[in-house]
Design a protein around this motif. Structure first.
Motif, PDB file in Angstrom:
ATOM      1  N   ASN A 129       2.165  -5.446  -6.558  1.00 51.79           N
ATOM      2  CA  ASN A 129       3.271  -5.172  -5.640  1.00 51.79           C
ATOM      3  C   ASN A 129       2.838  -4.706  -4.255  1.00 51.79           C
ATOM      4  O   ASN A 129       3.414  -5.142  -3.250  1.00 51.79           O
ATOM      5  CB  ASN A 129       4.222  -4.138  -6.248  1.00 51.79           C
ATOM      6  CG  ASN A 129       5.117  -4.742  -7.317  1.00 51.79           C
ATOM      7  OD1 ASN A 129       4.957  -5.898  -7.694  1.00 51.79           O
ATOM      8  ND2 ASN A 129       6.057  -3.964  -7.830  1.00 51.79           N
ATOM      9  N   PRO A 130       1.843  -3.816  -4.145  1.00 56.64           N
ATOM     10  CA  PRO A 130       1.456  -3.388  -2.794  1.00 56.64           C
ATOM     11  C   PRO A 130       0.968  -4.530  -1.905  1.00 56.64           C
ATOM     12  O   PRO A 130       0.955  -4.395  -0.672  1.00 56.64           O
ATOM     13  CB  PRO A 130       0.308  -2.390  -3.071  1.00 56.64           C
ATOM     14  CG  PRO A 130       0.616  -1.845  -4.428  1.00 56.64           C
ATOM     15  CD  PRO A 130       1.148  -3.034  -5.189  1.00 56.64           C
ATOM     16  N   HIS A 131       0.589  -5.651  -2.505  1.00 56.11           N
ATOM     17  CA  HIS A 131       0.107  -6.792  -1.730  1.00 56.11           C
ATOM     18  C   HIS A 131       1.202  -7.815  -1.438  1.00 56.11           C
ATOM     19  O   HIS A 131       1.139  -8.516  -0.427  1.00 56.11           O
ATOM     20  CB  HIS A 131      -1.035  -7.492  -2.478  1.00 56.11           C
ATOM     21  CG  HIS A 131      -2.213  -6.619  -2.748  1.00 56.11           C
ATOM     22  ND1 HIS A 131      -2.928  -5.991  -1.743  1.00 56.11           N
ATOM     23  CD2 HIS A 131      -2.808  -6.261  -3.919  1.00 56.11           C
ATOM     24  CE1 HIS A 131      -3.913  -5.292  -2.282  1.00 56.11           C
ATOM     25  NE2 HIS A 131      -3.863  -5.436  -3.588  1.00 56.11           N
ATOM     26  N   VAL A 132       2.199  -7.942  -2.324  1.00 55.37           N
ATOM     27  CA  VAL A 132       3.193  -9.005  -2.148  1.00 55.37           C
ATOM     28  C   VAL A 132       4.461  -8.518  -1.432  1.00 55.37           C
ATOM     29  O   VAL A 132       5.206  -9.337  -0.878  1.00 55.37           O
ATOM     30  CB  VAL A 132       3.574  -9.644  -3.502  1.00 55.37           C
ATOM     31  CG1 VAL A 132       2.348 -10.219  -4.180  1.00 55.37           C
ATOM     32  CG2 VAL A 132       4.274  -8.667  -4.420  1.00 55.37           C
ATOM     33  N   TYR A 133       4.698  -7.214  -1.436  1.00 52.64           N
ATOM     34  CA  TYR A 133       5.841  -6.669  -0.708  1.00 52.64           C
ATOM     35  C   TYR A 133       5.397  -6.238   0.689  1.00 52.64           C
ATOM     36  O   TYR A 133       4.306  -5.698   0.864  1.00 52.64           O
ATOM     37  CB  TYR A 133       6.437  -5.462  -1.447  1.00 52.64           C
ATOM     38  CG  TYR A 133       7.318  -5.829  -2.615  1.00 52.64           C
ATOM     39  CD1 TYR A 133       8.697  -5.896  -2.469  1.00 52.64           C
ATOM     40  CD2 TYR A 133       6.772  -6.124  -3.863  1.00 52.64           C
ATOM     41  CE1 TYR A 133       9.513  -6.235  -3.545  1.00 52.64           C
ATOM     42  CE2 TYR A 133       7.578  -6.472  -4.939  1.00 52.64           C
ATOM     43  CZ  TYR A 133       8.942  -6.523  -4.769  1.00 52.64           C
ATOM     44  OH  TYR A 133       9.745  -6.875  -5.826  1.00 52.64           O
ATOM     45  N   GLU A 134       6.246  -6.484   1.663  1.00 51.98           N
ATOM     46  CA  GLU A 134       5.911  -6.080   3.035  1.00 51.98           C
ATOM     47  C   GLU A 134       5.746  -4.572   3.131  1.00 51.98           C
ATOM     48  O   GLU A 134       4.905  -4.071   3.865  1.00 51.98           O
ATOM     49  CB  GLU A 134       7.007  -6.548   4.006  1.00 51.98           C
ATOM     50  CG  GLU A 134       6.945  -8.024   4.330  1.00 51.98           C
ATOM     51  CD  GLU A 134       7.844  -8.392   5.490  1.00 51.98           C
ATOM     52  OE1 GLU A 134       8.277  -7.468   6.238  1.00 51.98           O
ATOM     53  OE2 GLU A 134       8.132  -9.587   5.646  1.00 51.98           O
TER      54      GLU A 134
END
Length: 334
Positions: free
Chosen positions: A111-116
């Motif tokens: 999630n920390p990589h795919v969410y802005e």
């Protein structure tokens, strides 16, 4: 009151103070940090809807963990934003050990990589308690696909103009990462087809609508036994203890391929170390219980008791490793 009486009282007071100080010095640090911990029921926030594998495993552990701690561990489902909402809730909770988070790999390392923007830092804002276990991921094919090994799948994908499509439980899921990593490592011509859950992806492979899917072992066991699905391989470094006959990707021509789906427990950062140590010790005792291991195995999860430090290292390692994969594939949250 004469001088002798006053002097005697002062001596007794001084002696009492000295004894009290000695007692404080000798008292174990855990006594202050825990203060009888836990003093009330513990909330285990599950950042997903009820009924899934993550929810089932969390509830199985909560029941037995509560018995060992002497206080009920209450599952609290807080779904939304692929686990981000529940995770943020725990990140801002009082760090006293009475609010914990059931965490899935996707929430912390993808999630920390795919969410802005994610309103929590999986390393800075949480303290690891321990990993509950690994869930085996398997690349499966429809029996009509003319490939039975990973090398054959890669070769077949390159030989067809449109390549091969593969289904997953959703965009940015650990199964999606597995597919993209396979493309990047082997040059396979694969097209991702995201579904709202692993069940629909498997259903479309069974129906022949798509040739391949990355799926959790628990969702396909019956189909493997019946021959309705063909196992191609597991993307972890070691063969699954539940499926020892299925080769790893590394054995099949994709070296250094080590990807696992896992579930664990964390607490808010700044939770006192003695409380974390107690929680880890009790969690490990639960995971070594035959009844718990059986319940987890029924959900496709192999129990992995271990230290909080080793679990924290898994989070840090995978958080760093998956970033380039996500960036290279251009994965963004829906």
């Amino acid at each position: 009151m004469n001088d002798n009486t006053l002097l005697r009282r002062r001596e007794l007071l001084a002696s009492a103070c000295a004894l009290a100080a000695a007692g404080l010095a000798a008292a174990p640090a855990t006594g202050f940090a825990q203060a009888g911990y836990p003093t009330k029921p513990i909330r285990l926030v599950i950042p997903f809807a009820p009924g899934g594998v993550t929810d089932t495993s969390g509830r199985a552990v909560a029941e037995f963990l509560g018995k060992r701690l002497g206080q009920q561990v209450v599952p609290d489902n807080r779904p939304g934003a692929s686990g981000n909402i529940g995770s943020q809730l725990v990140a801002s909770a009082e760090p006293d050990g009475h609010t914990l988070l059931l965490v899935l790999d996707g929430t912390f390392v993808i999630n920390p990589h795919v969410y802005e923007k994610v309103a929590f830092d999986p390393v800075r804002d949480f303290a690891p308690v321990g990993k509950i276990g690994n869930s085996t991921i398997i690349l499966v094919a429809n029996p009509g696909v003319k490939a039975r090994t990973l090398k054959e799948v890669v070769a077949l994908s390159k030989s067809q103009p449109g390549g091969l499509s593969y289904g997953t439980s959703g965009n940015g899921s650990i199964t999606h990462i597995a597919g993209e990593l396979l493309k990047q490592r082997t040059g396979a011509n694969l097209t991702h087809v995201p579904y709202k859950g692993g069940g629909p992806a498997v259903a479309d492979v069974l129906a022949g609508h798509i040739p391949l899917a990355f799926a959790s072992a628990a969702s396909i066991t019956g189909h493997l036994k019946s021959g309705k699905l063909v196992p191609i391989g597991v993307p972890s470094a070691r063969r699954s203890p539940q499926y020892p006959d299925i080769p790893t990707f590394a054995e099949s021509g994709a070296p250094d391929f080590d990807l696992n789906s896992w579930v664990g427990i964390v607490a808010p950062a700044k939770t006192p170390a003695p409380i974390l140590q107690r929680l880890n010790a009790e969690l490990n005792a639960v995971l070594n219980d035959a009844a718990v291991r059986e319940k987890l195995a029924a959900s496709g999860i192999a129990a992995t008791p271990g230290s909080a430090e080793s679990f924290g290292e898994v989070v840090r390692k995978e958080l760093a490793a998956y970033g380039p994969v996500v960036k290279g594939a251009g994965i963004k949250a829906d």
